[in-house]
Design a protein around this motif. Sequence first.
Motif, PDB file in Angstrom:
ATOM      1  N   UNK A  69       0.823  -1.211   0.000  1.00 31.85           N
ATOM      2  CA  UNK A  69       0.000   0.000   0.000  1.00 31.85           C
ATOM      3  C   UNK A  69       0.853   1.255   0.000  1.00 31.85           C
ATOM      4  N   UNK A  70       2.059   1.159   0.483  1.00 30.57           N
ATOM      5  CA  UNK A  70       2.941   2.317   0.523  1.00 30.57           C
ATOM      6  C   UNK A  70       3.777   2.469  -0.727  1.00 30.57           C
ATOM      7  N   UNK A  71       3.481   1.701  -1.743  1.00 29.61           N
ATOM      8  CA  UNK A  71       4.213   1.770  -3.009  1.00 29.61           C
ATOM      9  C   UNK A  71       4.029   3.166  -3.617  1.00 29.61           C
ATOM     10  N   UNK A  72       5.092   3.864  -4.002  1.00 32.96           N
ATOM     11  CA  UNK A  72       4.972   5.217  -4.540  1.00 32.96           C
ATOM     12  C   UNK A  72       4.080   5.291  -5.791  1.00 32.96           C
ATOM     13  N   UNK A  74       1.498   3.403  -6.467  1.00 28.74           N
ATOM     14  CA  UNK A  74       0.114   3.275  -6.010  1.00 28.74           C
ATOM     15  C   UNK A  74      -0.370   4.588  -5.400  1.00 28.74           C
ATOM     16  N   UNK A  75       0.497   5.249  -4.628  1.00 25.80           N
ATOM     17  CA  UNK A  75       0.117   6.535  -4.032  1.00 25.80           C
ATOM     18  C   UNK A  75      -0.102   7.575  -5.126  1.00 25.80           C
ATOM     19  N   UNK A  76       0.755   7.580  -6.112  1.00 21.74           N
ATOM     20  CA  UNK A  76       0.609   8.527  -7.224  1.00 21.74           C
ATOM     21  C   UNK A  76      -0.682   8.278  -7.991  1.00 21.74           C
ATOM     22  N   UNK A  77      -1.005   7.017  -8.251  1.00 20.48           N
ATOM     23  CA  UNK A  77      -2.261   6.684  -8.938  1.00 20.48           C
ATOM     24  C   UNK A  77      -3.461   7.131  -8.123  1.00 20.48           C
ATOM     25  N   UNK A  78      -3.420   6.914  -6.814  1.00 15.60           N
ATOM     26  CA  UNK A  78      -4.528   7.340  -5.966  1.00 15.60           C
ATOM     27  C   UNK A  78      -4.690   8.858  -6.014  1.00 15.60           C
ATOM     28  N   UNK A  79      -3.583   9.586  -5.957  1.00 15.71           N
ATOM     29  CA  UNK A  79      -3.640  11.047  -5.981  1.00 15.71           C
ATOM     30  C   UNK A  79      -4.232  11.531  -7.302  1.00 15.71           C
ATOM     31  N   UNK A  80      -3.833  10.937  -8.414  1.00 18.96           N
ATOM     32  CA  UNK A  80      -4.375  11.352  -9.710  1.00 18.96           C
ATOM     33  C   UNK A  80      -5.857  11.023  -9.808  1.00 18.96           C
TER      34      UNK A  80
END
Length: 119
Positions: A69-72, A74-80
């Motif tokens: 879940x802390x994969x960068x 994945x975080x970037x995709x969530x933010x977009x």
Amino acid sequence: MTLPRFDLSTATWRARAIRYVLIYLLLALALVTARYLTQDVRPALREAQKREAALTTRRDELELRVQALGNPQRISDWALQNGMRRFAEAVKTSAPITGIPAPKPLQPHTTLEVTTEWK
């Protein structure tokens, strides 16, 4: 000097044999009692080891999940997906920095007054 003579009579050997048998029986009774009083320790220890193994496995699984879940990416995709934009792509504006006015400088004292007393 003569050596003391040992009593080798039947009564002496019988008394010793009875004494040794009683000591053996008391030791056996103590061991059986200790085993009876601690009979639930071994199963409880095995159960605790099983729980520890299950908790260790669960911890490892959760640790892997947190890492995933802390994969960068994945975080970037969530933010977009939630309408956020990258800083490099965002529209930037500039404006002068305004803040509170600077305080007035303190008036320097030009006179110094010294009093000396002699006693």
